[in-house]
Scaffold this motif. Structure first.
Motif: not given
Length: 135
Positions: A89-104
């Protein structure tokens, strides 16, 4: 990908995460970009530095939070150093991003969970991740 079942989170990068749950956890790995950063793109194999806040779906107290420690974490991403849900989920996003990740569980700690952290084998994990840097 619908975002109706994702929790509500304050979107400001760097702000202490607050997470409000409604309903059941979504199926599969879900990533929602709350803030799109304008820094370098994170690629598999990079060493990322992040602030993160992890709770079990429906819970209030975090099982792990670098925000609580006031100490960001750094690790290689996409190469198996962290749980699969992070690696995917983290690769492919830019520095400075805030992600919300739901992980089964199958992308987290599996059917055994991490009992000492209060994570059951069928628990969905929710992380708020602020990407601070990548190299």
């Amino acid at each position: 990908m619908t975002e109706q079942s994702m929790p509500k989170v304050n979107a400001a990068f760097g702000a202490y995460p607050t997470i409000e749950f409604e309903g059941a956890a979504p199926q599969g790995l879900r990533v929602q970009e709350l803030v799109e950063g304008d820094g370098p793109l994170v690629r598999k194999g990079d060493t990322v530095t992040v602030n993160y806040h992890g709770v079990v779906w429906g819970g209030e107290a975090p099982f792990d939070s670098s925000f609580d420690r006031h100490q960001p974490a750094s690790f290689a991403i996409g190469v198996g150093q962290v749980i699969k849900g992070w690696d995917q989920s983290v690769p492919g996003h830019n520095v400075g991003s805030r992600l919300l990740v739901s992980i089964p569980p199958e992308y987290g700690y599996g059917s055994r969970g991490v009992p000492q952290a209060g994570i059951g084998g069928d628990d969905t994990l929710v992380f708020v991740v602020d990407i601070i840097s990548t190299r």
